[in-house]
Design an enzyme around this catalytic site. Structure first.
Site, PDB file in Angstrom:
ATOM      1  N   ASP A  23       0.831  -1.207   0.000  1.00  0.00           N
ATOM      2  CA  ASP A  23       0.000   0.000   0.000  1.00  0.00           C
ATOM      3  C   ASP A  23       0.867   1.259   0.000  1.00  0.00           C
ATOM      4  OD1 ASP A  23       1.013  -0.208   2.552  1.00  0.00           O
ATOM      5  OD2 ASP A  23      -0.897   0.095   3.586  1.00  0.00           O
ATOM      6  N   ASP A  51       7.087  -5.514  14.157  1.00  0.00           N
ATOM      7  CA  ASP A  51       7.568  -4.134  14.064  1.00  0.00           C
ATOM      8  C   ASP A  51       7.784  -3.516  15.446  1.00  0.00           C
ATOM      9  OD1 ASP A  51       4.816  -4.332  14.328  1.00  0.00           O
ATOM     10  OD2 ASP A  51       4.378  -2.553  13.133  1.00  0.00           O
TER      11      ASP A  51
END
Length: 287
Positions: free
Chosen positions: A43, A119
């Site tokens: 994205d 993350d």
């Protein structure tokens, strides 16, 4: 196996994402024997000089042991607070969103890759160990994903939609990027902080000084300054987003502004060179 406290089905996608990253990076480094890998989410829109940016920084990444990753993303890269599309920065907070990892770092991380929340795990002190990521002042990626596992529409509208994607080609191959190496970078940054005019948060919008510094003593004071500037006000594992040594850089009406923890500011004024590592933990990698 599931991480304790996150066994429910609502967390399943986070496990799948983490295992997908692990599988892809393992294939690239162990099966294909690649020296580096670029990780690009589906994205993201890339800038005109995206690949040149990474190729120019790859040698520095490989040579400088204090570099944890190279990213195309600046968490505080909103149009109104950035200025110089040639400028390169460092951050202690793993940015993600279009980033490069080399074999040295992968070999270190692969043996302890997390089950989920990869993350956030990358931002824990035990992974960077005082190393920082290189990032551009002006973003080389832009996310058009306004919904997902970790992003809601409100957050995207406030902090992601205003991001400036660089649209002018920069020939990084003809720019001396050695200033980003340590300890050159921290000394260059400290010189700028010492030369800046000290102001309060209430003066950010009105002070006419071209380079200003605002100090904070706690997270509440930081959030007040961050909200005044329009940068992200949150912390990740004790570090403000996009900060290096608890220093954030943003522009207000074209004027460069440093938002800095008072402990770091004091050490910089005393010319003590350990200030970037005050929050890095004990097992620190230095140049």
């Amino acid at each position: 196996a599931r991480k304790k406290g996150f066994e429910g089905s609502q967390w399943l996608s986070y496990y799948k994402i983490s295992q997908h990253y692990q599988s892809a990076l393992k294939w690239l480094f162990q099966m294909q024997r690649m020296p580096r890998a670029l990780v690009l989410e589906d994205d993201l829109e890339i800038a005109v000089d995206f690949f040149e940016y990474f190729s120019s920084l790859a040698p520095i990444y490989d040579q400088d042991p204090t570099v944890f990753c190279v990213s195309a993303w600046n968490d505080n890269g909103m149009t109104k607070v950035v200025k110089d599309n040639r400028n390169i920065l460092r951050t202690d907070v793993f940015p993600g969103l279009g980033w490069m990892i080399n074999r040295r770092i992968w070999d270190e991380l692969s043996v302890k890759w997390p089950l989920a929340f990869w993350d956030d795990w990358m931002r824990e002190k035990e992974q960077p160990r005082g190393r920082s990521c290189i990032m551009p002042e002006v973003n080389r990626v832009y996310t058009f994903g306004d919904r997902g596992n970790s992003v809601d529409n409100t957050f995207w509208r406030l902090y992601l939609a205003p991001i400036r994607l660089n649209d002018q080609h920069v020939d990084f191959s003809n720019i001396d990027l050695s200033y980003i190496k340590m300890p050159h970078y921290q000394r260059h940054l400290a010189d700028q902080v010492r030369a800046a005019t000290k102001i309060s948060t209430s003066e950010i919008q009105n002070s006419e000084a071209s380079i200003r510094v605002v100090t904070y003593s706690n997270q509440m004071e930081f959030r007040s300054a961050a909200n005044t500037l329009g940068i992200q006000p949150d912390f990740k594992n004790g570090n403000p987003r996009a900060s290096f040594g608890h220093i954030n850089i943003a522009y207000a009406s074209g004027r460069k502004t440093f938002i800095i923890d008072v402990q770091a500011y004091t050490k910089i004024q005393r010319r003590e060179e350990d200030w970037p590592y005050l929050w890095a933990g004990s097992d620190v990698v230095r140049s």
